[in-house]
Design a protein around this motif. Structure first.
Motif, PDB file in Angstrom:
ATOM      1  N   UNK A 181       0.804  -1.216   0.000  1.00  0.00           N
ATOM      2  CA  UNK A 181       0.000   0.000   0.000  1.00  0.00           C
ATOM      3  C   UNK A 181       0.839   1.268   0.000  1.00  0.00           C
ATOM      4  N   UNK A 182       2.112   1.178   0.357  1.00  0.00           N
ATOM      5  CA  UNK A 182       2.949   2.366   0.195  1.00  0.00           C
ATOM      6  C   UNK A 182       4.028   2.168  -0.862  1.00  0.00           C
ATOM      7  N   UNK A 183       4.101   0.980  -1.445  1.00  0.00           N
ATOM      8  CA  UNK A 183       5.055   0.739  -2.528  1.00  0.00           C
ATOM      9  C   UNK A 183       4.411   0.853  -3.909  1.00  0.00           C
ATOM     10  N   UNK A 184       3.091   0.608  -3.991  1.00  0.00           N
ATOM     11  CA  UNK A 184       2.389   0.636  -5.269  1.00  0.00           C
ATOM     12  C   UNK A 184       1.515   1.886  -5.338  1.00  0.00           C
ATOM     13  N   UNK A 185       1.932   2.873  -6.114  1.00  0.00           N
ATOM     14  CA  UNK A 185       1.181   4.138  -6.163  1.00  0.00           C
ATOM     15  C   UNK A 185      -0.277   3.930  -6.563  1.00  0.00           C
ATOM     16  N   UNK A 186      -1.146   4.537  -5.811  1.00  0.00           N
ATOM     17  CA  UNK A 186      -2.562   4.503  -6.155  1.00  0.00           C
ATOM     18  C   UNK A 186      -3.319   3.285  -5.664  1.00  0.00           C
ATOM     19  N   UNK A 187      -2.637   2.238  -5.191  1.00  0.00           N
ATOM     20  CA  UNK A 187      -3.335   1.019  -4.800  1.00  0.00           C
ATOM     21  C   UNK A 187      -4.268   1.261  -3.618  1.00  0.00           C
ATOM     22  N   UNK A 188      -3.789   1.960  -2.597  1.00  0.00           N
ATOM     23  CA  UNK A 188      -4.628   2.205  -1.416  1.00  0.00           C
ATOM     24  C   UNK A 188      -5.881   2.988  -1.792  1.00  0.00           C
ATOM     25  N   UNK A 189      -5.712   4.010  -2.611  1.00  0.00           N
ATOM     26  CA  UNK A 189      -6.865   4.825  -3.020  1.00  0.00           C
ATOM     27  C   UNK A 189      -7.842   4.010  -3.860  1.00  0.00           C
ATOM     28  N   UNK A 190      -7.324   3.140  -4.732  1.00  0.00           N
ATOM     29  CA  UNK A 190      -8.203   2.300  -5.551  1.00  0.00           C
ATOM     30  C   UNK A 190      -9.013   1.335  -4.681  1.00  0.00           C
ATOM     31  N   UNK A 191      -8.347   0.692  -3.719  1.00  0.00           N
ATOM     32  CA  UNK A 191      -9.054  -0.225  -2.820  1.00  0.00           C
ATOM     33  C   UNK A 191     -10.106   0.523  -2.016  1.00  0.00           C
ATOM     34  N   UNK A 192      -9.739   1.720  -1.554  1.00  0.00           N
ATOM     35  CA  UNK A 192     -10.681   2.506  -0.750  1.00  0.00           C
ATOM     36  C   UNK A 192     -11.924   2.861  -1.562  1.00  0.00           C
ATOM     37  N   UNK A 193     -11.742   3.248  -2.811  1.00  0.00           N
ATOM     38  CA  UNK A 193     -12.902   3.608  -3.649  1.00  0.00           C
ATOM     39  C   UNK A 193     -13.779   2.390  -3.924  1.00  0.00           C
ATOM     40  N   UNK A 194     -13.140   1.253  -4.221  1.00  0.00           N
ATOM     41  CA  UNK A 194     -13.938   0.050  -4.463  1.00  0.00           C
ATOM     42  C   UNK A 194     -14.630  -0.417  -3.186  1.00  0.00           C
ATOM     43  N   UNK A 195     -13.959  -0.256  -2.057  1.00  0.00           N
ATOM     44  CA  UNK A 195     -14.584  -0.603  -0.788  1.00  0.00           C
ATOM     45  C   UNK A 195     -15.798   0.260  -0.503  1.00  0.00           C
ATOM     46  N   UNK A 196     -15.658   1.560  -0.735  1.00  0.00           N
ATOM     47  CA  UNK A 196     -16.799   2.470  -0.553  1.00  0.00           C
ATOM     48  C   UNK A 196     -17.952   2.078  -1.457  1.00  0.00           C
ATOM     49  N   UNK A 197     -17.654   1.787  -2.722  1.00  0.00           N
ATOM     50  CA  UNK A 197     -18.714   1.421  -3.665  1.00  0.00           C
ATOM     51  C   UNK A 197     -19.406   0.129  -3.232  1.00  0.00           C
ATOM     52  N   UNK A 198     -18.643  -0.814  -2.694  1.00  0.00           N
ATOM     53  CA  UNK A 198     -19.212  -2.069  -2.208  1.00  0.00           C
ATOM     54  C   UNK A 198     -20.190  -1.803  -1.062  1.00  0.00           C
ATOM     55  N   UNK A 199     -19.791  -0.948  -0.119  1.00  0.00           N
ATOM     56  CA  UNK A 199     -20.666  -0.644   1.018  1.00  0.00           C
ATOM     57  C   UNK A 199     -21.940   0.036   0.535  1.00  0.00           C
ATOM     58  N   UNK A 200     -21.796   0.998  -0.355  1.00  0.00           N
ATOM     59  CA  UNK A 200     -22.978   1.714  -0.852  1.00  0.00           C
ATOM     60  C   UNK A 200     -23.914   0.795  -1.624  1.00  0.00           C
ATOM     61  N   UNK A 201     -23.343  -0.131  -2.356  1.00  0.00           N
ATOM     62  CA  UNK A 201     -24.160  -1.001  -3.212  1.00  0.00           C
ATOM     63  C   UNK A 201     -24.813  -2.137  -2.414  1.00  0.00           C
ATOM     64  N   UNK A 202     -24.095  -2.696  -1.446  1.00  0.00           N
ATOM     65  CA  UNK A 202     -24.540  -3.939  -0.810  1.00  0.00           C
ATOM     66  C   UNK A 202     -24.870  -3.816   0.677  1.00  0.00           C
ATOM     67  N   UNK A 203     -24.372  -2.776   1.354  1.00  0.00           N
ATOM     68  CA  UNK A 203     -24.461  -2.766   2.816  1.00  0.00           C
ATOM     69  C   UNK A 203     -25.000  -1.458   3.382  1.00  0.00           C
ATOM     70  N   UNK A 204     -25.818  -0.769   2.617  1.00  0.00           N
ATOM     71  CA  UNK A 204     -26.472   0.420   3.161  1.00  0.00           C
ATOM     72  C   UNK A 204     -27.698  -0.011   3.968  1.00  0.00           C
TER      73      UNK A 204
END
Length: 232
Positions: A181-204
């Motif tokens: 997550x600190x060696x691969x640029x953008x990976x943390x932000x990508x996971x965070x966005x997909x995680x947010x989308x998962x919560x909004x889609x499936x767990x609201x």
């Protein structure tokens, strides 16, 4: 509920129709914070300080990361004082006193600031979690998640999609996933966005209410179909 819980009781409910209706978050309570550059990558653990929660694995993983700019905050109530003392000794033995901090529980009104102050949630659970609300809250708040995906949390912690997953007893594997997550640029932000989308889609909460209403309607329809015709 979760897929894990459904499987656990399926044998005894073999003749009963059943559906998984997961916990739902009231999304208005969570603010999504984009992961941006910080002088130190901040990792967070939230939950009971107990052996089956695996905090020791997270500390061991941190010790394997040579970068001193990675810190860990452990926040939650202590249910096993002897275990917490072991953790504090482990921190001293590994020379991590300036990188690991222990905080007492916070009221929910203060948790938004805690989420916003961190980049990554580590979820090192050692047991088969019935579900796992904390990682969902972290995902809704914009944190990337590194966790074990045991039990019900496997319903939403999907390796390389919504989280980075590792074998629960393997601190070296946990360290490797954190390092990505600190060696691969953008990976943390990508996971965070997909995680947010998962919560909004499936767990609201709205989605959960819809599922409950649908399940009740189906049960009522089946009950009506099985009822004998009324006599006239």
């Amino acid at each position: 509920a979760s897929g894990y819980l459904r499987a656990s009781v399926q044998a005894s409910l073999a003749t009963v129709a059943h559906a998984v209706i997961p916990f739902g978050l009231h999304l208005d309570e969570y603010t999504f914070h984009e992961i941006g550059p910080r002088p130190r990558l901040k990792v967070l653990y939230v939950g009971q300080i107990a052996r089956n929660k695996g905090v020791h694995v997270a500390i061991e993983a941190l010790a394997e990361l040579p970068d001193p700019e990675v810190s860990l905050t452990v926040l939650g109530p202590c249910s096993e004082p002897d275990y917490q003392r072991e953790l504090q000794c482990l921190v001293e033995e590994r020379g991590l006193a300036d990188r690991v901090g222990f905080l007492p529980p916070r009221p929910r009104s203060e948790l938004a600031a805690v989420w916003a102050a961190h980049d990554i949630l580590v979820f090192p659970s050692q047991w088969q979690e019935p579900f796992g609300i904390v990682p969902l809250e972290a995902m809704a708040s914009g944190l990337a998640v590194v966790g074990t995906a045991r039990g019900g949390s496997a319903d939403f912690l999907r390796d390389g999609d919504t989280a980075l997953v590792y074998e629960h007893t393997d601190s070296a594997a946990c360290a490797r996933q954190l390092a990505r997550l600190f060696e691969e640029p953008g990976l943390a932000a990508d996971l965070a966005r997909r995680g947010r989308d998962c919560v909004r889609r499936e767990f609201s909460l709205d989605r959960t209410i819809d599922r409950i209403e649908s399940s009740l309607a189906q049960a009522a329809a089946l009950a009506g179909a099985d009822s004998p015709p009324s006599e006239t």
